[in-house]
Design a protein around this motif. Structure first.
Motif, mmCIF file in Angstrom:
data_model
loop_
_atom_site.group_PDB
_atom_site.id
_atom_site.type_symbol
_atom_site.label_atom_id
_atom_site.label_comp_id
_atom_site.label_asym_id
_atom_site.label_seq_id
_atom_site.Cartn_x
_atom_site.Cartn_y
_atom_site.Cartn_z
ATOM 1 N N VAL A 127 -10.770 -5.174 -1.568
ATOM 2 C CA VAL A 127 -10.736 -6.019 -0.369
ATOM 3 C C VAL A 127 -10.517 -5.073 0.810
ATOM 4 N N ALA A 128 -11.600 -4.571 1.351
ATOM 5 C CA ALA A 128 -11.543 -3.556 2.402
ATOM 6 C C ALA A 128 -11.490 -4.227 3.766
ATOM 7 N N THR A 129 -10.493 -3.858 4.575
ATOM 8 C CA THR A 129 -10.367 -4.396 5.930
ATOM 9 C C THR A 129 -10.370 -3.246 6.939
ATOM 10 N N PHE A 130 -10.957 -3.529 8.093
ATOM 11 C CA PHE A 130 -11.085 -2.526 9.145
ATOM 12 C C PHE A 130 -10.969 -3.232 10.481
ATOM 13 N N SER A 131 -10.206 -2.651 11.412
ATOM 14 C CA SER A 131 -10.118 -3.232 12.748
ATOM 15 C C SER A 131 -9.964 -2.124 13.786
ATOM 16 N N THR A 132 -10.401 -2.424 14.984
ATOM 17 C CA THR A 132 -10.316 -1.457 16.078
ATOM 18 C C THR A 132 -10.257 -2.189 17.411
ATOM 19 N N GLY A 133 -9.626 -1.552 18.388
ATOM 20 C CA GLY A 133 -9.578 -2.124 19.728
ATOM 21 C C GLY A 133 -10.890 -1.934 20.462
ATOM 22 N N TYR A 134 -11.054 -2.691 21.516
ATOM 23 C CA TYR A 134 -12.307 -2.630 22.272
ATOM 24 C C TYR A 134 -12.393 -1.405 23.192
ATOM 25 N N ASN A 135 -11.252 -0.717 23.422
ATOM 26 C CA ASN A 135 -11.257 0.445 24.320
ATOM 27 C C ASN A 135 -11.555 1.741 23.586
ATOM 28 N N ASN A 136 -11.827 1.659 22.257
ATOM 29 C CA ASN A 136 -12.255 2.809 21.455
ATOM 30 C C ASN A 136 -11.178 3.886 21.324
ATOM 31 N N GLU A 137 -9.912 3.509 21.353
ATOM 32 C CA GLU A 137 -8.819 4.462 21.142
ATOM 33 C C GLU A 137 -8.589 4.652 19.650
ATOM 34 N N LEU A 138 -8.438 5.917 19.232
ATOM 35 C CA LEU A 138 -8.226 6.208 17.818
ATOM 36 C C LEU A 138 -6.929 5.616 17.298
ATOM 37 N N SER A 139 -5.920 5.470 18.164
ATOM 38 C CA SER A 139 -4.630 4.927 17.740
ATOM 39 C C SER A 139 -4.738 3.461 17.323
ATOM 40 N N ALA A 140 -5.791 2.781 17.792
ATOM 41 C CA ALA A 140 -5.973 1.363 17.460
ATOM 42 C C ALA A 140 -6.838 1.161 16.221
ATOM 43 N N LEU A 141 -7.320 2.263 15.639
ATOM 44 C CA LEU A 141 -8.173 2.180 14.458
ATOM 45 C C LEU A 141 -7.323 1.964 13.216
ATOM 46 N N GLU A 142 -7.606 0.924 12.442
ATOM 47 C CA GLU A 142 -6.798 0.586 11.272
ATOM 48 C C GLU A 142 -7.699 0.262 10.085
ATOM 49 N N LEU A 143 -7.239 0.636 8.894
ATOM 50 C CA LEU A 143 -7.995 0.309 7.686
ATOM 51 C C LEU A 143 -7.053 0.162 6.503
ATOM 52 N N VAL A 144 -7.470 -0.701 5.590
ATOM 53 C CA VAL A 144 -6.802 -0.884 4.297
ATOM 54 C C VAL A 144 -7.927 -0.981 3.269
ATOM 55 N N ILE A 145 -7.981 -0.026 2.326
ATOM 56 C CA ILE A 145 -9.061 -0.013 1.331
ATOM 57 C C ILE A 145 -8.465 0.200 -0.063
ATOM 58 N N PRO A 146 -8.223 -0.863 -0.804
ATOM 59 C CA PRO A 146 -7.839 -0.693 -2.203
ATOM 60 C C PRO A 146 -9.079 -0.571 -3.091
ATOM 61 N N VAL A 147 -8.984 0.245 -4.115
ATOM 62 C CA VAL A 147 -10.061 0.393 -5.107
ATOM 63 C C VAL A 147 -9.410 0.194 -6.470
ATOM 64 N N LEU A 148 -9.660 -0.945 -7.098
ATOM 65 C CA LEU A 148 -8.928 -1.331 -8.298
ATOM 66 C C LEU A 148 -9.872 -1.601 -9.470
ATOM 67 N N ILE A 149 -9.501 -1.114 -10.624
ATOM 68 C CA ILE A 149 -10.147 -1.467 -11.878
ATOM 69 C C ILE A 149 -9.214 -2.409 -12.623
ATOM 70 N N ASN A 150 -9.731 -3.530 -13.083
ATOM 71 C CA ASN A 150 -8.872 -4.482 -13.787
ATOM 72 C C ASN A 150 -9.367 -4.723 -15.206
ATOM 73 N N TYR A 151 -8.426 -5.047 -16.075
ATOM 74 C CA TYR A 151 -8.720 -5.348 -17.475
ATOM 75 C C TYR A 151 -8.129 -6.715 -17.803
ATOM 76 N N ASN A 152 -8.993 -7.660 -18.113
ATOM 77 C CA ASN A 152 -8.558 -9.022 -18.424
ATOM 78 C C ASN A 152 -7.991 -9.080 -19.844
ATOM 79 N N PHE A 153 -6.691 -9.352 -19.952
ATOM 80 C CA PHE A 153 -6.062 -9.349 -21.266
ATOM 81 C C PHE A 153 -5.683 -10.746 -21.759
ATOM 82 N N TYR A 154 -5.614 -11.743 -20.823
ATOM 83 C CA TYR A 154 -5.271 -13.093 -21.267
ATOM 84 C C TYR A 154 -5.688 -14.102 -20.204
ATOM 85 N N LYS A 155 -6.680 -14.931 -20.534
ATOM 86 C CA LYS A 155 -7.145 -15.992 -19.628
ATOM 87 C C LYS A 155 -7.409 -15.428 -18.237
ATOM 88 N N ASP A 156 -6.647 -15.861 -17.213
ATOM 89 C CA ASP A 156 -6.889 -15.436 -15.841
ATOM 90 C C ASP A 156 -6.040 -14.237 -15.428
#
Length: 224
Positions: A68-97
């Motif tokens: 679930v990758a999220t990215f946001s930035t301000g309209y004034n193009n400042e690097l300090s306002a640049l934000e991201l969250v990028i998880p990369v997950l492998i899952n193994y289903n072991f019981y129902k859901d």
């Protein structure tokens, strides 16, 4: 000669009918494709983008992939306002859901960390719910809680209601402070793969819980 041609035509028609029937049965037996939702929200402070990828390695596999990758930035193009969250997950289903998850997360506030945890997911025509509790496998020993919940009841044959609540909370347990959290709220309409409406992102940062709200309009598309 004519009778042989007629018999050949009949055999061809029969083979075509068998092939079509088998194709229809196989299509009905295949699990529905999981879409890849992409969303853009233009807020009063920032531009926000999100993409959710949730796939199995094969239709019958117990292993899957989630990001679930999220990215946001301000309209004034400042690097300090640049934000991201990028998880990369492998899952193994072991019981129902329920699944075991392992992977990495990249967050511009808490940095890069390997993690492992447990996931619960559920989906039907109206509801989508994914909850993950994980532990960072680094010196911070942070605990991360994540959830995304959608409710899409039908209004009529062509239009659905669309609503979503999504949250992230990261607590640094080694030094006992709040590292990063957010709450996202969406309310609007859904027509096929398209959804749109009003949204709000409520972000908090660091031990001081610096609060940065962002309100605006969103539009999303579920790619198949």
């Amino acid at each position: 000669m004519l009778s042989l041609k007629l018999k050949a035509i009949q055999i061809l028609w029969a083979l075509c009918l068998v092939f079509c029937s088998v194709s229809i049965i196989n299509a009905q037996n295949l699990p529905p494709k999981v879409p890849t939702p992409v969303e853009v929200m233009a807020g009063h402070e920032r531009l926000f983008f999100q993409m959710v990828v949730k796939k199995k390695f094969t239709p019958d596999s117990k292993f899957g992939f989630l990001s679930v990758a999220t990215f946001s930035t301000g309209y004034n193009n400042e690097l300090s306002a640049l934000e991201l969250v990028i998880p990369v997950l492998i899952n193994y289903n072991f019981y129902k859901d329920f699944s075991i998850v392992a992977g990495t997360t990249i967050n511009n506030i808490v940095g890069f960390a390997p993690l492992a945890g447990i996931q619960h997911s559920f989906a039907n025509k109206e509801w989508v719910a994914v909850s993950i509790a994980s532990l960072f496998l680094n010196s911070s020993k942070s605990i991360e809680l994540f959830g995304i919940y959608e409710y899409k009841p039908k209004i009529n044959s062509k239009l659905d209601l669309y609503s979503r609540l999504q949250y992230l909370y990261v607590q640094n347990t080694a030094e006992r402070f709040h590292a990063r959290s957010y709450l996202q709220l969406r309310a609007g309409l859904k027509k096929g793969a398209l959804n749109f409406g009003l949204g709000g992102n409520l972000d908090q940062y660091g031990p001081e819980r610096i609060f940065k709200p962002n309100y605006g309009v969103f539009v999303g598309w579920a790619f198949q």
